[in-house]
Design an enzyme around this catalytic site. Structure first.
Site, short mmCIF file in Angstrom:
data_model
loop_
_atom_site.label_atom_id
_atom_site.label_comp_id
_atom_site.label_asym_id
_atom_site.label_seq_id
_atom_site.Cartn_x
_atom_site.Cartn_y
_atom_site.Cartn_z
N PHE A 129 0.84 -1.19 0.00
CA PHE A 129 0.00 0.00 0.00
C PHE A 129 0.88 1.24 0.00
O PHE A 129 2.04 1.19 0.39
CB PHE A 129 -0.91 -0.01 1.24
CG PHE A 129 -2.38 0.10 0.89
CD1 PHE A 129 -3.03 -0.94 0.27
CD2 PHE A 129 -3.09 1.27 1.17
CE1 PHE A 129 -4.37 -0.83 -0.07
CE2 PHE A 129 -4.44 1.37 0.83
CZ PHE A 129 -5.08 0.33 0.22
N GLN A 164 -7.30 15.09 3.26
CA GLN A 164 -6.66 14.20 2.29
C GLN A 164 -7.44 14.16 0.97
O GLN A 164 -8.66 13.99 0.97
CB GLN A 164 -6.58 12.79 2.85
CG GLN A 164 -5.90 11.82 1.88
CD GLN A 164 -5.43 10.57 2.58
OE1 GLN A 164 -6.22 9.70 2.94
NE2 GLN A 164 -4.13 10.49 2.80
N HIS A 168 -7.60 11.96 -2.33
CA HIS A 168 -7.19 10.65 -2.84
C HIS A 168 -6.95 10.77 -4.35
O HIS A 168 -7.71 11.44 -5.04
CB HIS A 168 -8.31 9.64 -2.55
CG HIS A 168 -7.91 8.22 -2.72
ND1 HIS A 168 -7.69 7.66 -3.96
CD2 HIS A 168 -7.71 7.22 -1.82
CE1 HIS A 168 -7.36 6.37 -3.80
NE2 HIS A 168 -7.36 6.09 -2.51
N LEU A 205 -14.66 5.99 -5.39
CA LEU A 205 -13.27 5.64 -5.15
C LEU A 205 -12.83 4.41 -5.95
O LEU A 205 -13.48 3.38 -5.94
CB LEU A 205 -13.09 5.36 -3.65
CG LEU A 205 -11.69 4.91 -3.19
CD1 LEU A 205 -10.69 6.03 -3.36
CD2 LEU A 205 -11.75 4.46 -1.75
N GLU A 240 -6.98 2.21 -3.65
CA GLU A 240 -5.52 2.26 -3.72
C GLU A 240 -4.94 0.85 -3.89
O GLU A 240 -3.81 0.68 -4.35
CB GLU A 240 -4.99 2.89 -2.43
CG GLU A 240 -3.49 3.07 -2.41
CD GLU A 240 -3.04 4.01 -1.30
OE1 GLU A 240 -3.74 5.01 -1.04
OE2 GLU A 240 -1.99 3.76 -0.70
N ARG A 252 -0.45 9.36 -0.67
CA ARG A 252 -1.55 9.94 -1.45
C ARG A 252 -1.37 11.42 -1.76
O ARG A 252 -1.72 11.88 -2.84
CB ARG A 252 -2.86 9.75 -0.69
CG ARG A 252 -3.28 8.31 -0.67
CD ARG A 252 -4.46 8.07 0.23
NE ARG A 252 -4.86 6.66 0.15
CZ ARG A 252 -5.78 6.11 0.92
NH1 ARG A 252 -6.41 6.84 1.83
NH2 ARG A 252 -6.10 4.85 0.80
N HIS A 274 -11.14 12.84 0.30
CA HIS A 274 -11.34 11.46 0.72
C HIS A 274 -11.42 11.31 2.24
O HIS A 274 -12.18 10.50 2.75
CB HIS A 274 -10.17 10.61 0.18
CG HIS A 274 -10.26 9.16 0.54
ND1 HIS A 274 -11.34 8.38 0.21
CD2 HIS A 274 -9.40 8.34 1.20
CE1 HIS A 274 -11.14 7.14 0.65
NE2 HIS A 274 -9.98 7.09 1.27
N ARG A 296 -2.40 10.96 5.94
CA ARG A 296 -2.60 9.58 6.41
C ARG A 296 -2.16 8.59 5.34
O ARG A 296 -2.40 8.81 4.16
CB ARG A 296 -4.08 9.35 6.72
CG ARG A 296 -4.41 7.93 7.08
CD ARG A 296 -5.86 7.77 7.43
NE ARG A 296 -6.76 7.91 6.30
CZ ARG A 296 -7.08 6.90 5.47
NH1 ARG A 296 -6.55 5.70 5.62
NH2 ARG A 296 -7.92 7.12 4.48
#
Lengths: 249, 136, 104, 585
Positions: free
Chosen positions: D133, D247, D249, D259, D262, D293, D361, D396
């Site tokens: 990730f 954030q 995304h 979405l 990821e 991100r 996001h 994050r």
């Protein structure tokens, strides 16, 4: 869809019920500007924001996973966030609350009956012995996961109950989603007391009420196939009577 | 918030009936077609495998095996057919009449099975084997 | 609705067969012969056979999904393969019965 | 005709019809709230715990999380690695003691969730599978296909049913926190089905209402994410921390904001520009698509600005290409992404790349809490996206948020249980009764019956456009001060707004008005916090202050409510073992 003064519009005939205003339900017609990529929920939101703030419905994720926005669209139970206006091209769209549930207001129905059934089927892992967390996860092979995975995909959207004629006639019937979820735990190798759920699913008003109409599996937006879970549960019930009665407890 | 929890109990009778229905489904699928073909199509029309035979050839012949075979096939199919027909009635909106129809269904099944057993027993014990040698 | 029809024909056929047996049991073979050679009986039987085979296919497809057919330790049959396997089994059983009760 | 529900047409019965009480009251039934409830119920089975949520718990937005949850469970991994990745990802704004606590609890929480039945994807040996990730140095993200949030939420919800001492108020909307003698003593809440307002008293209150993404127009967040808990706590006197840290995304469908997980990049997907190149080689040569991100979102914007994006009916975009992963991997590990791309973008990712652009996001900031969820007001706790401990700092890392819900939900539930066991039950006498009645007057007389004429949807829409345009990925002094003025104007106009629906039964328009009122407060704290942070750090990117400024801004923004408007102060960042360094990937 009709051309209305140069702008393409979609016509929605929406079931309305406002208990404080009028004791009887009525149907209200709305014209909404039509775009190819609009879903029914977008049209409802357009109405709410620009035409009629009183129209009431539930929604949240608008990506088909939260399960809030089910309604009977042209008579078929559907997620309104996943039904495109263009699927109904050339005609009016009839929007009604999910069938077989009491209506609270407009498209909002009371699903408490299901919430209780969900509670009753013990939808949690039952262990005879707990393993300490330090020993890590319970091992489960991909094949063992596959045995119940499909039935863990239920988003509780209630479309299957709206489509089930048996539930329509007998609300005591445990019904598709609750049985699928019960089976999901029964088929999970981590669960150590499958039979704890047998009295619920094999109740007089459990799986035996199902007559294999199959509409639940047709309308399910997540491919859960509750009918299959019900049939598998029936086989468990039929083979169970050949086994000696369980001891203890 | 005080919920009256529903009392649940496994319905063993229904489980048994459904089990028989389900076995009946397999019987109707695997065994019934060949029985229909031999006794009610091939025999009257003189087709294979009973064609070119000097003997009457129907499935029922006086042997314990064929007696059991016919009992299972016809009994299972009867149970399966009636049970399924009865359970689909609520779909047609006949829920209110369904308990009556259910009762009628079970009576048909019971009478059918008794008659089937009776005739098979009669045939097995008192049948004139010379019939099978009648030349067509 | 076809499901109701198949079950209807299967049960009617079973009842007719019991009647045929009663004719045989009465010892009057000619009445049995007359009954099964009646074109109406034959016609009905052909329809019944057709519906029974239809029932077999739908039953196999349903059961193939409920009880997954294994082709090997890792390989499971697709629904179509499961139906095909079961139909093949049906033919083998049918021939075994023909052999056992007729040809032998 | 569908059957109608008789007996619901009751309307309100007059001032604060009922007073309900529980030992612990949890507001919000998503991942953090449910975890808190279970923690409290397990801590002491005698405690009477209630979850009040404006939706049924299984509708909560945790359901939409796709990629996975981070926990250092493999032998090649370590808590220190997870901690450092998180801190570096946060651009050193995270509190390191909180991060150390967080990473140490992650594996335990993951195993617990597995024991409760979460259908994690598995390796052939039966262990929970892990995937790569963004910003994580090793594979440590546990997953369940690409529906981890859905499975986690339903597992938690169904596990709460096991506990007899967890009660629920489904579809109840909390409007204010009742505070008596400086202690949180419950909330006022509307039972949406009847429209009646009640006070629910409690010895301890846990807020877990999720984020506030609906302040923005282009967001992955569901309709319900309106920052209610943030506004409730803010109005009760708790500061909102690091609210400028929003954030964005990198991979949303351009039209709907849905979405594209990821995990697509975690499994090896590429981001492609108009020239067909993997443009991240210019920005994140060491990590490419597995970068954090904030940097990837900015890189996409740069590509678009420099003319290497695609033009579509919903703005410029780039492509997410997963074709080379093969149909089998896509079906097994990214089936939800495939379903969403096909349904909502008309693109089959097995054969075509997916158009994506960045959008709102998550919010790293939130209600200021410590590691136990404590907010500083006795009896008031917070957890989940709504809270800011902080472990996420200025950015994050993907897959940390679900474990965050579990770790800090559990901590808050346990702390609330311990606190509640020492307290006596508050009574609805004076002054609480008076406060509750004032709240009832505000909701029913000032919001429901107010004749103003302005639609709340137009105010909401203007707020969202303002936030998208001026408080988005790129920010500057001019835009931000304009945004603060615009929000102040909208707050004024809000006083003149009216709802069309005057019913009590399930008045979704009234709830929307109350939510908008909350959102405006929260939006204002975001705009002010962003305005005063004159540096670029993590997700907060100022075009007029492009560098990170540790000398002045290695600290948390704290937005206090002062005469209805935010007052920004600063508090220090806790540094334990990792000194700030340049954030290069």
């Amino acid at each position: 869809m009709t051309k209305d003064s140069g702008v393409e519009t979609a016509t929605l005939k929406v079931f309305r019920y406002r208990p404080e205003v009028q004791t009887e339900p009525f149907v209200q017609e709305y014209k909404v500007p039509y775009r190819q990529d609009m879903v029914v929920l977008d049209a409802l939101n357009y109405i709410k924001d620009h035409i009629d703030g009183t129209l009431s419905y539930r929604w949240s994720c608008r990506m088909g996973i939260c399960g809030s926005c089910g309604a009977n669209v042209d008579g078929e139970p559907k997620l309104t966030c996943a039904s495109f206006l263009h699927e109904f091209k050339g005609k009016e769209i009839k929007i009604e609350p999910l069938a077989n549930f009491p209506v609270i207001k407009d498209l909002i129905v009371n699903i408490e009956d299901f919430m209780e059934k969900l509670d009753h089927i013990k939808p949690w892992i039952i262990r005879k012995e707990e393993t300490p967390l330090e020993k890590g996860e319970y091992r489960q092979t991909p094949e063992e996961l596959e045995a119940y995975k499909q039935f863990s995909m239920c988003i509780n959207c209630m479309l299957c109950y709206a489509a089930c004629p048996i539930y329509g006639m007998n609300e005591e019937f445990l019904g598709p989603a609750a049985t699928a979820l019960a089976y999901r735990y029964i088929a999970d190798t981590r669960d150590q007391d499958h039979e704890a759920r047998f009295p619920m699913v094999h109740d007089k008003e459990g799986v035996w009420e199902c007559t294999l109409v199959g509409e639940c599996s047709v309308v399910c937006p997540k491919g859960v196939d509750p009918m299959l879970a019900i049939q598998k549960t029936k086989i468990l019930g039929a083979t169970q009577i050949l086994k000696p009665p369980r001891r203890g407890k | 918030m005080d919920k009256v929890k529903k009392e649940y109990k496994s319905d063993k009778l229904h489980a048994l009936l459904w089990g028989v229905f389900s076995v009946g489904g397999f019987i109707a699928a695997f065994l019934l077609p060949v029985l229909i073909y031999i006794d009610n199509i091939a025999y009257p029309l003189g087709l294979w495998p009973v064609a070119n035979s000097s003997l009457i050839k129907i499935v029922f012949m006086v042997s314990l095996l064929s007696t059991i075979f016919v009992f299972i096939t016809i009994g299972g199919s009867l149970f399966h057919g009636i049970f399924r027909f009865k359970t689909t009635l609520p779909e047609l909106g006949l829920k209110r009449a369904s308990s009556l129809i259910s009762a009628v269904g079970y009576i048909i099944i019971a009478v059918g099975l008794i008659a089937l057993a009776y005739y098979l027993f009669q045939l097995y014990h008192g049948f004139d084997p010379s019939l099978f040698h009648r030349i067509i | 609705m076809i499901r109701e029809l198949t079950s209807f024909f299967i049960s009617i056929y079973a009842i007719i067969y019991i009647y045929q047996l009663s004719l045989l049991a009465s010892g009057d073979f000619s009445s049995y012969d007359l009954f099964v050679r009646n074109p109406a009986t034959i016609g009905f039987s052909i329809i019944a056979l057709f519906f029974t085979l239809y029932h077999a296919v739908t039953w196999f497809s349903l059961m193939g999904r409920i009880q997954v057919v294994k082709l090997g330790p890792k390989k499971t049959a697709t629904p179509l393969q499961a139906i095909a396997i079961n139909l093949l089994l049906l033919l083998i059983i049918a021939y075994a019965i023909v052999y056992l009760f007729i040809l032998r | 005709m569908p059957a109608i529900e008789a007996g619901f047409a009751r309307g309100i019965k007059g001032p604060i019809v009922e007073s309900l009480s529980h030992d612990i009251l949890i507001i919000g039934g998503g991942g953090a709230g449910l975890r808190a409830a279970i923690a409290a119920a397990e801590h002491n089975p005698k405690l009477d715990i209630a979850i009040a949520s404006k939706t049924y718990p299984m509708r909560s937005h945790t359901v939409s999380a796709e990629g996975g949850m981070a926990a250092a469970t493999r032998e090649y991994d370590s808590l220190d690695k997870h901690a450092f990745d998180t801190i570096k990802g946060s651009d050193f704004l995270a509190d390191q003691d909180a991060v150390e606590y967080f990473v140490s609890e992650c594996p335990r929480e993951a195993v617990l969730l597995e024991h409760w039945g979460c259908p994690f994807s598995r390796d052939p040996d039966g262990r929970i599978s892990v995937r790569a990730f963004g910003g994580m140095s090793v594979k440590r993200t546990l997953f369940a296909g690409d529906k981890i949030g859905f499975h986690m939420l339903h597992t938690l919800f169904q596990t709460t049913l096991k506990h007899e001492n967890i009660h629920r108020y489904d579809e109840w909307f909390a409007t204010s926190i009742l505070v008596e003698d400086g202690h949180a003593s419950g909330v006022t809440a509307i039972n949406m089905r009847t429209g009646e307002m009640s006070s629910i008293l409690a010895k301890a209150v846990v807020l877990s209402t999720g984020g506030c993404g609906r302040i923005y127009k282009f967001t992955t967040n569901g309709w319900i994410k309106t920052g209610d808990g943030m506004a409730l706590a803010y109005r009760a006197g708790v500061p909102l921390k690091d609210m400028e840290m929003v954030q964005f995304h990198p991979t949303l469908l351009p039209n709907t904001g849905i979405l594209m997980t990821e995990a697509a990049r975690g499994e090896g997907g590429y981001l492609i520009n108009k020239d067909g190149e993997r443009f991240l080689k210019r920005y994140l040569p060491g990590k490419m698509e597995l970068g954090p991100r904030d940097i990837i979102s900015r890189s996409e914007m740069t590509e678009i600005k420099e003319g290497r994006g695609f033009e579509g009916p919903y703005g410029s975009y780039v492509l997410l290409d997963i074709r080379h992963l093969g149909e089998d991997v896509i079906n097994k590990k990214l089936s939800f992404l495939k379903e969403l791309a096909e349904k909502y973008a008309g693109v089959d990712p097995v054969h075509e790349p997916i158009p994506v652009r960045p959008g709102q996001h998550y919010i790293m900031g939130g209600v200021n809490t410590d590691k136990t969820g404590y907010t500083g007001i006795p009896g008031l706790y917070g957890a989940g996206e709504m809270a800011c401990v902080s472990i996420n700092g200025a950015n994050r890392l993907g897959s940390n948020s679900l474990t965050e819900c579990l770790v800090f939900g559990a901590a808050a539930g346990k702390a609330a249980a311990e606190y509640a066991m020492r307290q006596s039950m508050p009574h609805l006498g004076n002054p609480l009764q008076g406060v509750a009645m004032e709240e009832e007057t505000r909701v029913y007389d000032q919001v429901l019956k107010h004749e103003g004429g302005e639609r709340i949807s137009s105010i909401r829409s203007e707020m969202q456009s303002t936030m998208d345009e001026s408080v988005g990925i790129y920010r500057d002094e001019n835009g931000l001060s304009q945004a603060t003025r615009k929000i102040a104007e909208l707050k004024d106009r809000m006083r003149n707004a009216s709802v069309e629906d005057r019913d009590h039964v399930f008045n979704t328009e009234l709830i929307s008005a109350l939510e908008l009122d909350f959102m405006l407060d929260v939006a204002e704290t975001i705009a002010y916090s962003a305005l005063y942070r004159r540096e670029s750090r993590g997700a907060h990117t100022r075009t007029d202050y492009t560098n990170r400024d540790d000398a002045q801004f290695l600290k948390h923004s704290m937005a206090y409510r002062d005469h209805g408007r935010p007052r920004i102060q600063y508090s220090p960042v806790t540094i334990t073992r990792w000194q700030p360094e340049a954030r290069v990937y």
